[in-house]
Design a protein around this motif. Structure first.
Motif, PDB file in Angstrom:
ATOM      1  N   ARG A   1     -34.274 -27.019 -25.776  1.00 41.93           N
ATOM      2  CA  ARG A   1     -33.399 -25.830 -25.804  1.00 41.93           C
ATOM      3  C   ARG A   1     -33.624 -24.960 -24.569  1.00 41.93           C
ATOM      4  NH1 ARG A   1     -34.356 -24.536 -32.025  1.00 41.93           N
ATOM      5  NH2 ARG A   1     -32.689 -25.812 -32.888  1.00 41.93           N
ATOM      6  N   GLN A   2     -34.877 -24.761 -24.213  1.00 44.23           N
ATOM      7  CA  GLN A   2     -35.193 -23.951 -23.031  1.00 44.23           C
ATOM      8  C   GLN A   2     -34.657 -24.604 -21.760  1.00 44.23           C
ATOM      9  OE1 GLN A   2     -39.434 -23.574 -23.254  1.00 44.23           O
ATOM     10  NE2 GLN A   2     -39.363 -21.935 -24.783  1.00 44.23           N
ATOM     11  N   ARG A   3     -34.801 -25.926 -21.660  1.00 41.33           N
ATOM     12  CA  ARG A   3     -34.294 -26.645 -20.492  1.00 41.33           C
ATOM     13  C   ARG A   3     -32.773 -26.539 -20.403  1.00 41.33           C
ATOM     14  NH1 ARG A   3     -32.188 -31.532 -20.522  1.00 41.33           N
ATOM     15  NH2 ARG A   3     -33.108 -31.951 -22.538  1.00 41.33           N
ATOM     16  N   ILE A   4     -32.108 -26.705 -21.533  1.00 40.10           N
ATOM     17  CA  ILE A   4     -30.647 -26.617 -21.558  1.00 40.10           C
ATOM     18  C   ILE A   4     -30.197 -25.216 -21.135  1.00 40.10           C
ATOM     19  CG2 ILE A   4     -28.664 -26.578 -23.129  1.00 40.10           C
ATOM     20  CD1 ILE A   4     -30.119 -28.908 -24.639  1.00 40.10           C
ATOM     21  N   GLU A   5     -30.855 -24.196 -21.638  1.00 37.43           N
ATOM     22  CA  GLU A   5     -30.499 -22.813 -21.275  1.00 37.43           C
ATOM     23  C   GLU A   5     -30.752 -22.555 -19.788  1.00 37.43           C
ATOM     24  OE1 GLU A   5     -29.154 -18.958 -21.396  1.00 37.43           O
ATOM     25  OE2 GLU A   5     -28.859 -20.612 -22.798  1.00 37.43           O
ATOM     26  N   ARG A   6     -31.867 -23.044 -19.277  1.00 45.85           N
ATOM     27  CA  ARG A   6     -32.187 -22.870 -17.855  1.00 45.85           C
ATOM     28  C   ARG A   6     -31.114 -23.551 -16.979  1.00 45.85           C
ATOM     29  NH1 ARG A   6     -36.797 -25.126 -17.995  1.00 45.85           N
ATOM     30  NH2 ARG A   6     -36.127 -27.156 -17.268  1.00 45.85           N
ATOM     31  N   GLU A   7     -30.730 -24.760 -17.359  1.00 45.29           N
ATOM     32  CA  GLU A   7     -29.707 -25.481 -16.596  1.00 45.29           C
ATOM     33  C   GLU A   7     -28.352 -24.785 -16.687  1.00 45.29           C
ATOM     34  OE1 GLU A   7     -30.003 -29.387 -18.271  1.00 45.29           O
ATOM     35  OE2 GLU A   7     -31.775 -29.891 -17.070  1.00 45.29           O
ATOM     36  N   ARG A   8     -28.036 -24.227 -17.849  1.00 43.62           N
ATOM     37  CA  ARG A   8     -26.779 -23.490 -18.012  1.00 43.62           C
ATOM     38  C   ARG A   8     -26.753 -22.275 -17.090  1.00 43.62           C
ATOM     39  NH1 ARG A   8     -24.866 -19.124 -19.756  1.00 43.62           N
ATOM     40  NH2 ARG A   8     -26.855 -18.387 -20.514  1.00 43.62           N
ATOM     41  N   ARG A   9     -27.865 -21.541 -17.025  1.00 46.12           N
ATOM     42  CA  ARG A   9     -27.947 -20.371 -16.135  1.00 46.12           C
ATOM     43  C   ARG A   9     -27.822 -20.792 -14.674  1.00 46.12           C
ATOM     44  NH1 ARG A   9     -32.224 -18.831 -19.556  1.00 46.12           N
ATOM     45  NH2 ARG A   9     -33.678 -19.488 -17.948  1.00 46.12           N
TER      46      ARG A   9
ATOM     47  N   ALA B   1     -24.219 -21.524 -13.921  1.00 43.88           N
ATOM     48  CA  ALA B   1     -23.461 -20.271 -13.837  1.00 43.88           C
ATOM     49  C   ALA B   1     -23.729 -19.569 -12.504  1.00 43.88           C
ATOM     50  CB  ALA B   1     -23.824 -19.348 -15.002  1.00 43.88           C
ATOM     51  N   ASP B   2     -24.974 -19.559 -12.060  1.00 46.16           N
ATOM     52  CA  ASP B   2     -25.314 -18.941 -10.778  1.00 46.16           C
ATOM     53  C   ASP B   2     -24.632 -19.663  -9.617  1.00 46.16           C
ATOM     54  OD1 ASP B   2     -26.898 -17.109 -12.102  1.00 46.16           O
ATOM     55  OD2 ASP B   2     -28.790 -18.106 -11.589  1.00 46.16           O
ATOM     56  N   LEU B   3     -24.645 -20.992  -9.668  1.00 43.64           N
ATOM     57  CA  LEU B   3     -24.002 -21.769  -8.605  1.00 43.64           C
ATOM     58  C   LEU B   3     -22.488 -21.556  -8.602  1.00 43.64           C
ATOM     59  CD1 LEU B   3     -25.997 -25.115  -8.827  1.00 43.64           C
ATOM     60  CD2 LEU B   3     -26.088 -23.404  -7.009  1.00 43.64           C
ATOM     61  N   ALA B   4     -21.886 -21.473  -9.778  1.00 40.16           N
ATOM     62  CA  ALA B   4     -20.441 -21.241  -9.864  1.00 40.16           C
ATOM     63  C   ALA B   4     -20.085 -19.870  -9.298  1.00 40.16           C
ATOM     64  CB  ALA B   4     -19.970 -21.360 -11.317  1.00 40.16           C
ATOM     65  N   LEU B   5     -20.911 -18.883  -9.585  1.00 35.77           N
ATOM     66  CA  LEU B   5     -20.673 -17.535  -9.059  1.00 35.77           C
ATOM     67  C   LEU B   5     -20.771 -17.531  -7.534  1.00 35.77           C
ATOM     68  CD1 LEU B   5     -20.217 -14.538  -9.693  1.00 35.77           C
ATOM     69  CD2 LEU B   5     -22.694 -14.291  -9.806  1.00 35.77           C
ATOM     70  N   ALA B   6     -21.779 -18.195  -7.003  1.00 40.19           N
ATOM     71  CA  ALA B   6     -21.943 -18.267  -5.544  1.00 40.19           C
ATOM     72  C   ALA B   6     -20.784 -19.033  -4.916  1.00 40.19           C
ATOM     73  CB  ALA B   6     -23.276 -18.938  -5.208  1.00 40.19           C
ATOM     74  N   ARG B   7     -20.331 -20.073  -5.568  1.00 44.15           N
ATOM     75  CA  ARG B   7     -19.210 -20.856  -5.042  1.00 44.15           C
ATOM     76  C   ARG B   7     -17.949 -20.005  -4.992  1.00 44.15           C
ATOM     77  NH1 ARG B   7     -14.893 -23.923  -6.670  1.00 44.15           N
ATOM     78  NH2 ARG B   7     -14.478 -25.755  -5.381  1.00 44.15           N
TER      79      ARG B   7
END
Length: 62
Positions: free
Chosen positions: A15-23, A26-32
């Motif tokens: 669960r922690q890994r999935i949440e970290r990857e989701r964040r 989201a960060d990469l999409a925002l930067a893009r």
């Protein structure tokens, strides 16, 4: 420590890994999106400064 505890720990780590990857996504999409907006704005500024022509705006010049 029994099997149920081990499984519960594995589930929590997943669960922690999935949440970290989701964040991260989201960060990469925002930067893009920010980068695309900057490039589009720069292109519009460049077009505004250039003389008008019948040329194509496509990157390939086609």
């Amino acid at each position: 420590m029994n099997v149920d505890d081990v499984i519960a720990e594995q589930i929590e780590r997943a669960r922690q890994r999935i949440e970290r990857e989701r964040r991260q996504r989201a960060d990469l999409a925002l930067a893009r999106r920010a980068g695309l907006a900057r490039r589009h704005a720069q292109k519009l500024r460049n077009l505004a400064r250039s003389p008008l022509s019948n040329g194509s705006l496509a990157a390939s010049g086609a």
